[in-house]
Design an enzyme around this catalytic site. Structure first.
Site, PDB file in Angstrom:
ATOM      1  N   HIS A 208       4.312  -6.254  -4.384  1.00 42.24           N
ATOM      2  CA  HIS A 208       3.181  -6.845  -5.311  1.00 42.24           C
ATOM      3  C   HIS A 208       1.988  -5.069  -4.737  1.00 42.24           C
ATOM      4  O   HIS A 208       3.011  -4.060  -3.406  1.00 42.24           O
ATOM      5  CB  HIS A 208       2.876  -7.408  -4.247  1.00 42.24           C
ATOM      6  CG  HIS A 208       2.443  -7.235  -2.391  1.00 42.24           C
ATOM      7  ND1 HIS A 208       0.898  -7.226  -2.430  1.00 42.24           N
ATOM      8  CD2 HIS A 208       2.696  -8.257  -1.640  1.00 42.24           C
ATOM      9  CE1 HIS A 208       1.309  -7.589  -0.533  1.00 42.24           C
ATOM     10  NE2 HIS A 208       2.755  -7.414  -0.243  1.00 42.24           N
TER      11      HIS A 208
ATOM     12  N   TYR B 282       0.978  -1.044   0.159  1.00 46.55           N
ATOM     13  CA  TYR B 282      -0.234  -0.036   0.216  1.00 46.55           C
ATOM     14  C   TYR B 282       0.785   1.001   0.393  1.00 46.55           C
ATOM     15  O   TYR B 282       0.629   2.226   0.090  1.00 46.55           O
ATOM     16  CB  TYR B 282      -0.798  -0.161   1.299  1.00 46.55           C
ATOM     17  CG  TYR B 282      -2.115  -1.287   1.276  1.00 46.55           C
ATOM     18  CD1 TYR B 282      -3.171  -0.982   0.312  1.00 46.55           C
ATOM     19  CD2 TYR B 282      -2.000  -2.370   1.392  1.00 46.55           C
ATOM     20  CE1 TYR B 282      -3.416  -2.457   0.637  1.00 46.55           C
ATOM     21  CE2 TYR B 282      -2.492  -2.844   1.705  1.00 46.55           C
ATOM     22  CZ  TYR B 282      -3.745  -3.304   1.158  1.00 46.55           C
ATOM     23  OH  TYR B 282      -4.807  -4.184   0.937  1.00 46.55           O
TER      24      TYR B 282
ATOM     25  N   TYR C 108     -11.052  -0.686   0.500  1.00 43.77           N
ATOM     26  CA  TYR C 108     -11.423  -0.908   1.877  1.00 43.77           C
ATOM     27  C   TYR C 108      -9.999   0.045   1.917  1.00 43.77           C
ATOM     28  O   TYR C 108     -10.119   1.394   3.167  1.00 43.77           O
ATOM     29  CB  TYR C 108     -11.472  -1.747   2.419  1.00 43.77           C
ATOM     30  CG  TYR C 108     -10.251  -2.523   2.613  1.00 43.77           C
ATOM     31  CD1 TYR C 108      -9.541  -2.903   1.492  1.00 43.77           C
ATOM     32  CD2 TYR C 108     -10.007  -2.444   4.285  1.00 43.77           C
ATOM     33  CE1 TYR C 108      -7.434  -3.697   3.019  1.00 43.77           C
ATOM     34  CE2 TYR C 108      -8.854  -3.000   4.588  1.00 43.77           C
ATOM     35  CZ  TYR C 108      -7.714  -3.447   3.696  1.00 43.77           C
ATOM     36  OH  TYR C 108      -6.509  -4.707   3.998  1.00 43.77           O
ATOM     37  N   ARG C 109      -9.360   0.177   1.153  1.00 42.47           N
ATOM     38  CA  ARG C 109      -7.728   1.243   1.230  1.00 42.47           C
ATOM     39  C   ARG C 109      -6.808   0.834   0.166  1.00 42.47           C
ATOM     40  O   ARG C 109      -6.615  -0.021  -0.689  1.00 42.47           O
ATOM     41  CB  ARG C 109      -7.126  -0.020   2.349  1.00 42.47           C
ATOM     42  CG  ARG C 109      -5.774  -0.215   2.659  1.00 42.47           C
ATOM     43  CD  ARG C 109      -5.806  -1.185   3.746  1.00 42.47           C
ATOM     44  NE  ARG C 109      -4.240  -1.052   4.502  1.00 42.47           N
ATOM     45  CZ  ARG C 109      -3.096  -1.944   5.177  1.00 42.47           C
ATOM     46  NH1 ARG C 109      -4.037  -2.435   5.358  1.00 42.47           N
ATOM     47  NH2 ARG C 109      -2.380  -1.647   5.949  1.00 42.47           N
TER      48      ARG C 109
ATOM     49  N   ASP D 281      -1.430 -11.115  10.002  1.00 41.34           N
ATOM     50  CA  ASP D 281      -0.911 -12.175   9.128  1.00 41.34           C
ATOM     51  C   ASP D 281       0.807 -12.447   9.564  1.00 41.34           C
ATOM     52  O   ASP D 281       1.309 -12.839   9.525  1.00 41.34           O
ATOM     53  CB  ASP D 281      -0.739 -12.431   7.608  1.00 41.34           C
ATOM     54  CG  ASP D 281      -2.272 -12.687   6.990  1.00 41.34           C
ATOM     55  OD1 ASP D 281      -2.011 -14.229   7.695  1.00 41.34           O
ATOM     56  OD2 ASP D 281      -2.445 -11.847   6.504  1.00 41.34           O
TER      57      ASP D 281
END
Lengths: 522, 522
Positions: free
Chosen positions: A386, A89, A469-470, A148
């Site tokens: 990613h 992100y 959502y983000r 995680d």
């Protein structure tokens, strides 16, 4: 490549001096190496759009206040990072190039653990490991809902709406009661914390008057320097499960079964359902099989891998916590419900109690028992980044299928990679479809292709009525653009709030598409 | 008596004309009788501090927008009331005398019931009865978390942080996704509703960027004209219970047992524990006994009543919902835990399933099955009002005792009435101690004494670190005053937001202590 490069003025020597005077020389870092510690590690190595001009390390709320006062005084943007582990992100990178990066990593204390009322109070630098260690060191009969990966910040993750997996992870129930440094350097306490010597600050989610905690999620209205985080009483019994569905076409049924189990109160945590490719992060046997192929894996190959490894085309981890009899019964109900999927299987990882709690060792069991770890990234190759694209989807099989089809088409047809998907079912009514793309951080073309494709996912999903959502730092604006009802009424409302509480626009400008007036009018 | 009378200018004929043109003549009422329908029925009959100048009845969101535009244009305050059944907190009366009362009673549609995803969408005039009836008429396999009285508004109750008792009542989990008319008459949709044709508006509690729904709780930033409300899948089995504790000194143990049952996930709804006097609203046999005495009942008399009726000194209603086996087990666990209180008892009201759901008839069973009713006020004498004082207390026996002792002393020693208490345990970590005083609405002295005493409760409880979750109109300012950390940082922050989104200060000025700048500077 970055769509819209925004840069702050260069850091001038007088400002640097003031920061050094306030925090000490060791707490102000301007070297490139020092700044690069707070670069998104997944960003293309040669692009510098999101570099900071300095990193500062306050060690206390008072020092955060001092930094904010200096920035507010001179009108320089600061960008706050708790730990900055939100890889995928944008990590800790600031949206505005040349911002002063305020790292809160040195504010990493667990301030309180209240065993009786089952909550902790943490500083923003405290990681999941820090909190877990403090609970264990105190011998508390408590568990923390973790994500995680254990290296992130409890506060940072919460303020990004990051997902965690125990029952308190459902709809982000854990964060409660904040202390916040505002743009003028003053202190705000939310909820019951507004009362001097409040006895209910971290046990009640509202207060008297408008409820402010959620306003500080994904925003830039203040810097949270302290937050309550609810913990779970350790259950009598805990049973982690893996629910396997053998065919890709089982998705709809699997989602509908999960919804009914949730609505019946049988599943109470946050289950995660992944497709075969994505399951490779937990099941190394998949990776081995994948390596035998080049390029995009065909449906037939994926099916072969799913069958031969036994992980299936969709696999959902979940768990049951509670009284022994209830756990046994709920496991039985889950098996009955999931059994309706032809050829499906439910794997039990054992029933853990106080007697054998120490025997929790595999990833699926650890993460749902609140044991933070870094298993998922062990052995991860270098130079692979990613980007996440994660729309919210109602918990209905056919709606999930609609979004899966869209994202799969873009990933496979336009980028030529396999579609990855982890459905984090954060409540009884919706799921966050965590998807995205991998790319090479040393290959400009690979990087550009991935970002172009994900931006397309953002706009195409929005056309179907699904929003993120983000958002990744690089396309926060595009993601925010989709929320356009009534000429962007939401954004215009939020901008009014931003200008009211941060008139000089110094706090994390651009975060999740919220720009202060000076930047909007540029 | 009212501490701080604030009055609006008289309604002028031109404004009245504009309202009539916008809404129609039947939707603008200026007669005293018409206005008195929106008087707090518990307010002293001869005091007119909180009278409105007119009542207007929009029937649609567009009409609400029209009213707001007129008010904003001329700078007249409006006060919004959904149903106005928040008796004990000021009812529908406006804080500023002469405000235009916007009654939303004619906007009472249930816009949607989504059976699969278990939610409804309602307008602000829709009552608990309306929603329940719509669910039943549609034959939906759903239940709604209701409060004690069914005549109130679903939206109104939610926006006041009003308590409801099924699992979704825990920490106000039900409200999700709003449409709001802002002070300039424009429309805002929160959360996923910001996406045009959003598919997740009422199924996801956040969005992209700061989360706004909770900002509209107990505030005056906009008028909510549509809201999602989550519903519960009807369980396989439902077992309402009454947990009796025989002695007043059992309170601490009872609270601690309740907390552990909640933390273990055994109690999932919102239990209510009341003292003997307060239990008279459910147990008519207590009322009979009470009437044999005059004035304050002594501890010995209360004990005699508690013993002879069998209701005990503390009685807690609760329930279990779920799979049959689990319900049976959880009832057993509750009985075991509660059994640790010497001389205690657990009454089972039966186990209800789809087969015998129609046999739910008593209040305790109805209210926890989501069947709205007015049982509690049946046969209530005229001219008796009450004011609520309801601090939030951590769910710890000794802290609850500390507050109970304080309030009891004020009620008994300073007013000479028995202390009433209903502990609504809205989460695993805190309880709302709903207390207050009764008085005669036709006796000025009785009324004044009660209000003086409750205001004392507000300030004395705050000195111990406990604040109110919701304040009566007449002392919203005093209640808000207690949240004084850092020179009222919370209020100053909220005032900035208020001025930014309602610069002319027309929306419900004074609500929960939030005054727009024009009033602050008067």
């Amino acid at each position: 490549m970055s769509a819209d490069l925004v840069a702050a003025p260069a850091l001038d020597a007088a400002v640097e001096r003031r920061l050094r005077d306030a925090l000490g020389d060791d707490a102000v870092v301007t070297s490139r190496d020092g700044r690069d510690e707070y670069r998104d590690p997944y960003w293309y190595e040669n692009d510098r759009s999101f570099d900071s001009s300095a990193v500062v390390y306050p060690t206390s709320t008072e020092e955060v206040q001092a930094v904010v006062r200096i920035a507010n005084d001179v009108g320089i943007p600061i960008w706050t990072s708790s730990q900055g582990r939100n890889y995928g992100y944008g990590g800790p990178s600031p949206r505005v190039k040349g911002s002063i990066l305020v790292s809160l990593r040195r504010m990493n204390r667990v301030l309180e653990i209240n065993e009786k009322l089952a909550y902790a109070v943490v500083e923003p630098g405290a990681t999941w490991f820090d909190l877990y260690d403090a609970i264990e060191a105190g011998g508390h009969d408590l568990m923390v809902s973790v994500p995680d990966l254990g290296w992130g910040s409890v506060i940072g993750n919460s303020l990004d709406s990051g997902v965690t997996y125990l029952p308190l992870g459902m709809d982000y129930q854990a964060p409660t009661g904040m202390e916040i440094v505002l743009a003028d350097g003053s202190l705000l306490r939310t909820g019951m914390g507004g009362l001097p010597d409040s006895k209910s600050w971290h046990v009640y989610k509202r207060g008297l008057g408008p409820v402010l905690d959620p306003l500080f999620i994904q925003s830039n209205f203040g810097i949270v320097t302290r937050m309550g985080y609810w913990l779970m009483r350790k259950p009598e019994a805990y049973a982690p499960l893996y629910l396997m569905a053998p065919k890709d076409s089982d998705l709809e049924q699997a989602i509908d079964i999960t919804r009914e189990l949730r609505l019946q109160g049988i599943i109470r945590g946050v289950p995660v359902m992944q497709n075969t490719i994505t399951l490779s992060s937990h099941f190394p046997e998949i990776l081995g099989k994948m390596r035998a192929h080049e390029g995009t894996l065909s449906d037939a190959v994926l099916q072969e891998i799913a069958d031969s490894t036994g992980v299936g085309r969709w696999g959902q981890r979940t768990a049951v916590w509670g009284d022994r009899v209830v756990v046994e019964r709920h496991v039985q109900r889950i098996k009955e419900a999931w059994g309706a999927i032809e050829g499906s299987r439910v794997d039990e990882y054992g029933v853990f109690t106080k007697e054998n709690w120490g025997e929790i060792t595999d990833f699926i069991s650890k993460v749902q028992a609140g044991v933070p770890n870094l298993d998922m990234i062990e052995g991860r190759p270098d130079n692979i980044g990613h980007i996440g694209f994660s729309p919210v989807v109602p918990l209905e099989g056919e709606k999930v299928r609609e979004v899966v089809n869209l994202l799969k088409r873009i990933a496979e047809d336009e980028v030529g990679v396999n579609f990855v998907a982890g459905l984090c079912t954060i409540s009884e009514r919706s799921t966050v479809l965590v998807s995205g793309l991998n790319f090479s951080t040393v290959d400009e073309r690979s990087w550009q292709t991935a970002f172009d494709a994900v931006k397309k996912m953002v706009t195409e999903a929005a056309k179907l009525g699904y929003g993120e959502y983000r958002a990744h730092l690089d396309f926060m604006d595009e993601a925010s653009d989709q929320y356009s009802f009534n000429d962007h009424a939401y954004r215009r409302f939020v901008e009014k709030l931003k200008d009211a509480v941060d008139p000089n626009g110094i706090l994390s400008p651009g975060r999740h598409g919220i720009w202060p007036s000076a930047y909007r009018n540029r």
